[in-house]
Design a protein around this motif. Structure first.
Motif, PDB file in Angstrom:
ATOM      1  N   VAL A  62       0.855  -1.182   0.000  1.00 42.04           N
ATOM      2  CA  VAL A  62       0.000   0.000   0.000  1.00 42.04           C
ATOM      3  C   VAL A  62       0.891   1.231   0.000  1.00 42.04           C
ATOM      4  N   ARG A  63       0.809   2.014  -1.076  1.00 38.72           N
ATOM      5  CA  ARG A  63       1.497   3.301  -1.130  1.00 38.72           C
ATOM      6  C   ARG A  63       0.588   4.340  -0.483  1.00 38.72           C
ATOM      7  N   LEU A  64       0.962   4.775   0.694  1.00 42.07           N
ATOM      8  CA  LEU A  64       0.159   5.755   1.421  1.00 42.07           C
ATOM      9  C   LEU A  64       0.429   7.174   0.929  1.00 42.07           C
ATOM     10  N   SER A  65      -0.584   8.011   1.020  1.00 38.82           N
ATOM     11  CA  SER A  65      -0.446   9.431   0.716  1.00 38.82           C
ATOM     12  C   SER A  65       0.516  10.095   1.700  1.00 38.82           C
ATOM     13  N   PRO A  66       1.182  11.186   1.275  1.00 35.35           N
ATOM     14  CA  PRO A  66       2.012  11.939   2.223  1.00 35.35           C
ATOM     15  C   PRO A  66       1.223  12.411   3.434  1.00 35.35           C
ATOM     16  N   SER A  67      -0.049  12.707   3.219  1.00 38.76           N
ATOM     17  CA  SER A  67      -0.897  13.082   4.349  1.00 38.76           C
ATOM     18  C   SER A  67      -1.915  11.987   4.611  1.00 38.76           C
ATOM     19  N   VAL A  68      -1.688  11.221   5.683  1.00 32.65           N
ATOM     20  CA  VAL A  68      -2.719  10.353   6.249  1.00 32.65           C
ATOM     21  C   VAL A  68      -3.213  11.110   7.467  1.00 32.65           C
ATOM     22  N   HIS A  69      -4.398  11.669   7.365  1.00 31.05           N
ATOM     23  CA  HIS A  69      -4.825  12.667   8.347  1.00 31.05           C
ATOM     24  C   HIS A  69      -5.963  12.158   9.217  1.00 31.05           C
ATOM     25  N   GLY A  70      -6.224  12.893  10.283  1.00 27.36           N
ATOM     26  CA  GLY A  70      -7.308  12.559  11.193  1.00 27.36           C
ATOM     27  C   GLY A  70      -6.871  12.743  12.632  1.00 27.36           C
ATOM     28  N   THR A  71      -7.836  12.607  13.546  1.00 28.04           N
ATOM     29  CA  THR A  71      -7.561  12.763  14.969  1.00 28.04           C
ATOM     30  C   THR A  71      -6.476  11.792  15.413  1.00 28.04           C
ATOM     31  N   ALA A 123      -3.944  12.743  -0.396  1.00 33.99           N
ATOM     32  CA  ALA A 123      -4.348  12.672   1.006  1.00 33.99           C
ATOM     33  C   ALA A 123      -5.360  11.549   1.199  1.00 33.99           C
ATOM     34  N   VAL A 124      -5.383  11.011   2.416  1.00 31.74           N
ATOM     35  CA  VAL A 124      -6.352   9.974   2.765  1.00 31.74           C
ATOM     36  C   VAL A 124      -6.605  10.049   4.265  1.00 31.74           C
ATOM     37  N   HIS A 125      -7.847   9.820   4.649  1.00 29.66           N
ATOM     38  CA  HIS A 125      -8.173   9.810   6.076  1.00 29.66           C
ATOM     39  C   HIS A 125      -7.677   8.506   6.706  1.00 29.66           C
ATOM     40  N   ARG A 126      -7.287   8.611   7.953  1.00 31.82           N
ATOM     41  CA  ARG A 126      -6.734   7.466   8.694  1.00 31.82           C
ATOM     42  C   ARG A 126      -7.637   6.230   8.637  1.00 31.82           C
ATOM     43  N   LEU A 127      -8.936   6.395   8.832  1.00 30.33           N
ATOM     44  CA  LEU A 127      -9.836   5.245   8.863  1.00 30.33           C
ATOM     45  C   LEU A 127      -9.977   4.616   7.486  1.00 30.33           C
ATOM     46  N   ASP A 128      -9.943   5.427   6.443  1.00 29.72           N
ATOM     47  CA  ASP A 128      -9.980   4.884   5.083  1.00 29.72           C
ATOM     48  C   ASP A 128      -8.702   4.107   4.786  1.00 29.72           C
ATOM     49  N   ALA A 129      -7.565   4.622   5.252  1.00 25.54           N
ATOM     50  CA  ALA A 129      -6.301   3.909   5.060  1.00 25.54           C
ATOM     51  C   ALA A 129      -6.334   2.567   5.782  1.00 25.54           C
ATOM     52  N   PRO A 175     -13.229   5.227  -0.194  1.00 24.74           N
ATOM     53  CA  PRO A 175     -12.935   6.128   0.936  1.00 24.74           C
ATOM     54  C   PRO A 175     -14.067   7.113   1.162  1.00 24.74           C
ATOM     55  N   SER A 176     -14.371   7.342   2.433  1.00 25.31           N
ATOM     56  CA  SER A 176     -15.515   8.195   2.757  1.00 25.31           C
ATOM     57  C   SER A 176     -15.233   9.187   3.875  1.00 25.31           C
ATOM     58  N   GLY A 177     -13.999   9.228   4.384  1.00 28.50           N
ATOM     59  CA  GLY A 177     -13.674  10.116   5.496  1.00 28.50           C
ATOM     60  C   GLY A 177     -13.599  11.567   5.081  1.00 28.50           C
ATOM     61  N   PRO A 178     -13.457  12.465   6.044  1.00 31.78           N
ATOM     62  CA  PRO A 178     -13.328  13.890   5.745  1.00 31.78           C
ATOM     63  C   PRO A 178     -12.117  14.172   4.861  1.00 31.78           C
ATOM     64  N   ALA A 179     -12.190  15.240   4.103  1.00 29.58           N
ATOM     65  CA  ALA A 179     -11.054  15.678   3.290  1.00 29.58           C
ATOM     66  C   ALA A 179      -9.995  16.309   4.188  1.00 29.58           C
ATOM     67  N   LEU A 180      -8.786  16.402   3.666  1.00 25.92           N
ATOM     68  CA  LEU A 180      -7.672  16.962   4.447  1.00 25.92           C
ATOM     69  C   LEU A 180      -7.967  18.382   4.916  1.00 25.92           C
ATOM     70  N   LEU A 181      -8.402  19.250   4.016  1.00 24.49           N
ATOM     71  CA  LEU A 181      -8.625  20.644   4.406  1.00 24.49           C
ATOM     72  C   LEU A 181      -9.769  20.770   5.404  1.00 24.49           C
ATOM     73  N   GLN A 182     -10.716  19.845   5.355  1.00 26.87           N
ATOM     74  CA  GLN A 182     -11.787  19.831   6.370  1.00 26.87           C
ATOM     75  C   GLN A 182     -11.204  19.555   7.747  1.00 26.87           C
ATOM     76  N   ASP A 183     -10.296  18.595   7.815  1.00 26.60           N
ATOM     77  CA  ASP A 183      -9.686  18.273   9.107  1.00 26.60           C
ATOM     78  C   ASP A 183      -8.858  19.427   9.645  1.00 26.60           C
ATOM     79  N   VAL A 184      -8.121  20.091   8.760  1.00 29.95           N
ATOM     80  CA  VAL A 184      -7.322  21.235   9.208  1.00 29.95           C
ATOM     81  C   VAL A 184      -8.233  22.347   9.716  1.00 29.95           C
ATOM     82  N   ALA A 185      -9.245  22.679   8.928  1.00 27.78           N
ATOM     83  CA  ALA A 185     -10.173  23.754   9.309  1.00 27.78           C
ATOM     84  C   ALA A 185     -10.974  23.387  10.548  1.00 27.78           C
TER      85      ALA A 185
END
Length: 300
Positions: free
Chosen positions: A158-167, A199-205, A285-295
């Protein structure tokens, strides 16, 4: 299935363990500390104590597992990424030797930046470029993983995105950008900021790793990418707005002094597709987008 997970108490691994247990799998997680072991047990998994600095000890945890997910990587000092990549290669080799001839699954973690020098949008068929920013570090592990398919291992990566984001994201690229922005008083990007990060959300990854260990064919590259590319200028602007500080462009010559070890990645243009991954495994994938998490304040 019986599944062995390295990095089981980590950012993605902890979510993966919970998903696998909820799906009825019997899970054993690698833990290097008492705290990690407690977290793995709390998620409903058994514990194998070990450390990736002892590849043979890690491989000893495979036992009679039907599949292995290798998420652990030494992120303690990212300025030593090439040495860390060599260590990862030794762990993958040890796991591969343990699984050879068994047709059992091995899912290994790579990164989309490994194909950041590709022309246009990278796909699952895009091979490693050893001259890319991540190719020299993680490329050997990727190539070994694929080669294990010829040794009777249902290997995939699995090639992960540079940003695997989330809480809970405290050590990734975006929290590093946030820390630097706080320290410097500006949220910066390099040049015109038109370069993009997937980018990808942690739970989707985590869900993609679960699908891979269950069903990915041998020799498969998968892309943990929900968003094909988010402009680094937009990431910086979202951080600046959230922190109430200005956003600014940096001359590429000043990037190293500003960003430290992240400078090379800050300049990377890495548009990456996951169309084939979604088709092959039914990943949606269905998690929030990266910019949503930042905002939304995930990063403070």
């Amino acid at each position: 299935m019986k599944i062995y997970v390295t990095g089981a108490s980590g950012f993605i691994g902890s979510a993966l363990v919970r998903e696998l247990v909820a799906a009825g799998h019997s899970v054993t997680g690698l833990a290097r500390s008492d705290r990690g072991a407690a977290a793995v047990e709390a998620a409903g998994a058994a514990v194998h104590r070990g450390d990736i600095h002892d590849p043979a000890g890690v491989a000893a945890g495979v036992g009679d597992a039907d599949g292995v997910v290798h998420l652990a990587f030494d992120h303690d000092d990212m300025s030593q990424i090439h040495a860390n990549g060599q260590l990862d290669l030794e762990v993958v080799r040890a796991l591969g030797d343990e699984l050879a001839g068994s047709d059992r699954a091995l899912v290994v973690t790579s990164g989309s930046a490994i194909v950041s020098s590709a022309a246009g949008v990278a796909t699952e068929h895009t091979p490693v470029d050893p001259t890319s920013i991540d190719g020299a570090a993680r490329g050997p592990s990727e190539e070994l993983t694929l080669a294990l398919a010829e040794r009777g291992v249902r290997s995939s990566l699995v090639r992960l995105s540079p940003s695997v984001h989330g809480t809970g994201d405290t050590h990734g690229f975006v929290p590093t950008l946030v820390r630097v922005a706080r320290e410097k008083g500006v949220a910066a990007y390099v040049g015109d900021g038109e370069n993009v990060w997937p980018a990808v959300h942690r739970l989707d990854a985590a869900h993609l790793f679960a699908l891979a260990v269950e069903a990915a064919p041998a020799g498969t590259r998968l892309h943990g990418v929900a968003e094909q590319g988010v402009r680094t200028r937009d990431i910086a602007a979202a951080i600046g707005e959230r922190l109430g500080i200005p956003t600014t462009s940096l001359d590429p010559a000043d990037a190293a002094a500003h960003f430290g070890w992240l400078a090379g990645f800050a300049s990377v243009d890495n548009p990456t597709s996951s169309v084939l991954t979604r088709e092959w495994l039914g990943w949606t994938p269905s998690g929030p987008a990266l910019l949503q998490d930042v905002a939304g304040g995930v990063y403070g």
